[in-house]
Design a protein around this motif. Sequence first.
Motif, PDB file in Angstrom:
ATOM      1  N   PRO A 161     -75.287  33.047  18.090  1.00 50.01           N
ATOM      2  CA  PRO A 161     -75.923  34.355  17.974  1.00 50.01           C
ATOM      3  C   PRO A 161     -76.565  34.482  16.594  1.00 50.01           C
ATOM      4  CG  PRO A 161     -73.511  34.549  17.996  1.00 50.01           C
ATOM      5  CD  PRO A 161     -73.826  33.101  18.122  1.00 50.01           C
ATOM      6  N   ALA A 178     -76.284  36.497  14.208  1.00 51.18           N
ATOM      7  CA  ALA A 178     -75.469  36.875  13.065  1.00 51.18           C
ATOM      8  C   ALA A 178     -74.581  35.728  12.598  1.00 51.18           C
ATOM      9  CB  ALA A 178     -74.590  38.075  13.412  1.00 51.18           C
ATOM     10  N   TYR A 200     -84.947  30.893  19.130  1.00 46.65           N
ATOM     11  CA  TYR A 200     -84.413  31.915  20.026  1.00 46.65           C
ATOM     12  C   TYR A 200     -82.897  31.947  19.906  1.00 46.65           C
ATOM     13  CZ  TYR A 200     -89.037  31.866  22.087  1.00 46.65           C
ATOM     14  OH  TYR A 200     -90.383  31.947  22.266  1.00 46.65           O
ATOM     15  N   GLU A 201     -82.368  33.158  19.893  1.00 50.76           N
ATOM     16  CA  GLU A 201     -80.915  33.297  19.776  1.00 50.76           C
ATOM     17  C   GLU A 201     -80.214  32.859  21.045  1.00 50.76           C
ATOM     18  OE1 GLU A 201     -79.149  36.844  18.249  1.00 50.76           O
ATOM     19  OE2 GLU A 201     -80.993  37.372  17.198  1.00 50.76           O
ATOM     20  N   SER A 202     -78.918  32.694  20.922  1.00 53.91           N
ATOM     21  CA  SER A 202     -78.108  32.284  22.064  1.00 53.91           C
ATOM     22  C   SER A 202     -78.380  33.169  23.281  1.00 53.91           C
ATOM     23  CB  SER A 202     -76.627  32.383  21.676  1.00 53.91           C
ATOM     24  OG  SER A 202     -75.835  32.107  22.795  1.00 53.91           O
ATOM     25  N   GLY A 203     -78.659  32.537  24.393  1.00 56.35           N
ATOM     26  CA  GLY A 203     -78.813  33.286  25.636  1.00 56.35           C
ATOM     27  C   GLY A 203     -80.175  33.931  25.842  1.00 56.35           C
ATOM     28  N   ALA A 204     -81.075  33.867  24.826  1.00 60.93           N
ATOM     29  CA  ALA A 204     -82.348  34.571  24.960  1.00 60.93           C
ATOM     30  C   ALA A 204     -83.176  33.992  26.108  1.00 60.93           C
ATOM     31  CB  ALA A 204     -83.127  34.513  23.652  1.00 60.93           C
ATOM     32  N   LEU A 205     -83.258  32.684  26.187  1.00 67.85           N
ATOM     33  CA  LEU A 205     -84.042  32.065  27.261  1.00 67.85           C
ATOM     34  C   LEU A 205     -83.135  31.459  28.320  1.00 67.85           C
ATOM     35  CD1 LEU A 205     -86.754  30.240  25.124  1.00 67.85           C
ATOM     36  CD2 LEU A 205     -86.761  32.575  25.979  1.00 67.85           C
ATOM     37  N   PHE A 206     -82.173  30.683  27.886  1.00 72.82           N
ATOM     38  CA  PHE A 206     -81.251  30.017  28.805  1.00 72.82           C
ATOM     39  C   PHE A 206     -79.828  30.322  28.375  1.00 72.82           C
ATOM     40  CE2 PHE A 206     -85.093  27.510  28.906  1.00 72.82           C
ATOM     41  CZ  PHE A 206     -85.266  27.285  30.255  1.00 72.82           C
ATOM     42  N   ILE A 259     -74.233  40.462  17.113  1.00 67.41           N
ATOM     43  CA  ILE A 259     -75.585  40.127  16.646  1.00 67.41           C
ATOM     44  C   ILE A 259     -75.767  40.547  15.187  1.00 67.41           C
ATOM     45  CG2 ILE A 259     -78.050  40.589  16.975  1.00 67.41           C
ATOM     46  CD1 ILE A 259     -77.535  40.880  19.935  1.00 67.41           C
ATOM     47  N   LEU A 316     -81.524  41.533  21.663  1.00 67.74           N
ATOM     48  CA  LEU A 316     -81.941  40.221  21.173  1.00 67.74           C
ATOM     49  C   LEU A 316     -83.342  40.279  20.574  1.00 67.74           C
ATOM     50  CD1 LEU A 316     -80.573  37.828  23.926  1.00 67.74           C
ATOM     51  CD2 LEU A 316     -79.805  38.048  21.577  1.00 67.74           C
TER      52      LEU A 316
END
Lengths: 315, 436, 181
Positions: free
Chosen positions: A13, A15, A43-49, B167, B346
């Motif tokens: 993530p 942060a 891209y942060e964790s989970g944003a795309l996949f 986050i 996000l």
Amino acid sequence: QETFTWKVQSHWPGASSSYTDSLVRLKNVLEERTDGRLKLTLYESGALFKAQETFNAVSRGILEMGTISPAYAQDKMTLAGIASGLPFAFRNVWEAAYFHQGLGFEQMLRDEAAQYGVYWATDKVYPTEMVVKNPIKTWDDFTRLKIRSSGALQKFLTEAGAAASYIPGGELYSALDSGVVDGAHWGAAQGAYSMGLYEVAKYHVQPGLNIAGTDAIIVSQKALDKLPEDMQLIVKQALAEQFWVRTNEYLFKERVTLAKAIKEMGVEVNTLPDDVQNRLVKTAQSMWDEEGKRSDKAQEALDMLKAYLTELGYL
Amino acid sequence: MSIEILTLLFFGSLLFFLILGLPLAFVLGGVSVVFLYFTWGFDSFYMVSSQIWGTMGSFTLVAIPLFVFMAMILERTGVANDLYRMMYLWWGGVRGGLAIGTLFICAIFAAMCGISGAAVVAMGTIALPSMLERGYDKNMALGCINTGGGWGILIPPSILMILYALITGVSVGKMFAAGVLPGILLMVLTIGYIVIRCYFQPHLAPALPPEERASWPEKFRALRSVILPILIVVMVLGSIIGGITTPTEAAAVGVLGALISALVYRKFTWGLIQEASIRTFKLTGMIMWILFAAHAFSAAYQSMGAQELIEGFVQMIPGGPWGIILSMMLITFLLAMVLDPVGIMLITLPVFMPIVESLGFDPIWFGILFVINMEIGYMTPPFGFNLFYLKGVVPPSITMKDIYGSIIPFVLVEIVGLGLIMIFPSIATYLPNLFF
Amino acid sequence: MRALTAFMNGVTRLNDFIGRWVAWLVAAMFVLLLLEVGFRYLLNAPTVWTNELTQMLFGVYAILSGGYIMAHRGHVNVDLLYSHFGRRTRAGLDIFTSIVFFIFTLALLYFGADMAQESIRNLETTYSAWNPPIWPIKAAIPLGAGLLVLQGVVKLLQDIAIAFNLSYYTPEPEEEAGEHV
Ligand code: NA
Ligand code: NA
């Protein structure tokens, strides 16, 4: 001159300290050394996949780069179990670093990943450590624990006699706070700190449950091949350098974070008593052989590891 | 194509197909696929199935079918109806009494459940028929369920707050503590609105005519009907606070309570359970397919460069620190009208947080504003998820237009609450500073 | 034409049948979660499998619901403009917007099948402490998408029949969407 833009999906993530320290660092290094010809879009964790799908996405060339935990590639990588850490194998981070880079485990990982069109580079090696609400002073203290765990370590803790259960990250804080579990591991000091675990669990357990290359950077071979040769070399060199820079920096930040937690939040280090450690090591060793059975390569890696630990005088 | 134009096209086509009557889930999913094809190519569709796979694996969502199941059982056994009858007997003389009671139950529900979809569907099932039966105006009834149902993410436990903490790096415990007073504030404001509105327009929420009001013995007899609901609340909250279960597992405890109620009411039959399970399946599936598509949609939008767009916006904002905060609120509110909350977080938080902190604002306070904004976004057209969830449970006579029309005053009340918390930050920060 | 009618009824009945069985999974999830609480809290012996199994059942439950809900008109839409139109106009609109529906569901079917096929080929497991096979759950994605596509085809055929007054489908008397079992 042609410029390239890579989509990079992280498993951290935003942060998380590693997002900045590892990924943003790599982005800056690559942009600088290629004079801006290679740009990374992060891209942060989970944003795309979903994090567990990143290996597949990179393997298919849909993403040019990603960061993962080796555990997320278990179905493809038979070495992933050893890469994400056999419990109580190494005692110091430098030993794991030498195993990867000096003895050639990193190359074995790279060879196996290459079969899926993926270039593998371990980001860093570091320990995984527990935090608990009450100190572990005896073996009974340990077996009475309800621990939030996951994957191989959950199996290990269960075998060792603790009550290990999986609780998703989103519910970990509440679970630890209310006492659904009384211990958990989320990385080590930095992970626990970022999840706010020290607010509700004041004992930081050492030594670590394992020390391993728990974070890896993966690059699509297809994307790599599209780069001119000089840029390919820059990418590979930057990744090789990344391992040493980050392993060292991470250790430093671990200590600083732990010191801060001790000072500001009243955290105490709970060193496991010798007999507890010995019993845990014994359980761990009986489980290592499982990992070797996954493939010939895994067996080879395990044999190499055992010989190395013998040489170090631990076996 | 620039992200600005893409954004207009993207949201324009969403609106277009939505207005034409295609279900939300398919609009979100289909439009994502088309845009992914033109911006990223055929292979990127893998992202759609991968996002759906990710959503299937989200453990906290398991609470949805369980809480809905609980509500279905409570409704069919008559527990819910008796509860409302009791409230009517006691508060029948008060205009809007049932609406006020509903808001209380919503707040309690919010304390049991960390996600909002389950609360809206459950309260829609339990509260709506009871209020309509007793002559309540449908706008009043719909609006109060829509508002109250959204409090689940503000009153702890809250999955969104945990995500915000993850986050931004703030403390989860502080966020939870910070949500309590604002949650109560919103409840008080909403109740105040109902009381005032019904004082001037009694027909919206009619009081029980004096000759029909119950005698005291009758009132006390009716009190028995709260025993079972209170038992369920004690079981669920008790098991969360007492460290027996996680919030998700607590939903199963709620179902257990509902089953016990069915036994006590001598209504426990396989037919009842089967009917409850079928209705639960339909409602959960409706929610889940919207979530499947919504997650694919956010991912598609992010891959197109949504974050750059937000970065660009933020750089253009004039008007000093408060101008920036207000603009951030506005951006969040607008995005919440069309995107799912996780996606919004996000996209925006990585851009917002460094600015918020450099301006010297308290990230906990900002987080509460952010969550309330998202809650308002849930209940505002065109895509507010709560609106769709509610549409899934209402009787056929209530149209989307009714639901859209019902929320305006309630949104204004929430905005007043938001404004108060902006002006008096201590409403949010008092408890966290006290406890930590 | 009779074959068409039979196909439409068959698909709807299939989705209905599957839906009625899958709906029971909520009871299974309830029991499993409660079991885990019991094991962990009362016996201090949490299992490695209950939460994971619950999660897997939930995934199947959710993904297989698409076709059933479609058959019962349970996917929620905005009826703002829509409700002002006559039945034939609505059918015409639905035929038009079904393009978007099919783009989504066919993409999901294709890539879901791709994902499932890969998983089945490797007999993929979860590599958790319990380590159960995960491929049946992944296989539920193309299955669920396929059932939804089939029901979508039925809906399209119905709309065509309504829009062009064809005889193979007689619509039921007017009723609005909403939750009714
Ligand atoms: Na809540
Ligand atoms: Na909205």
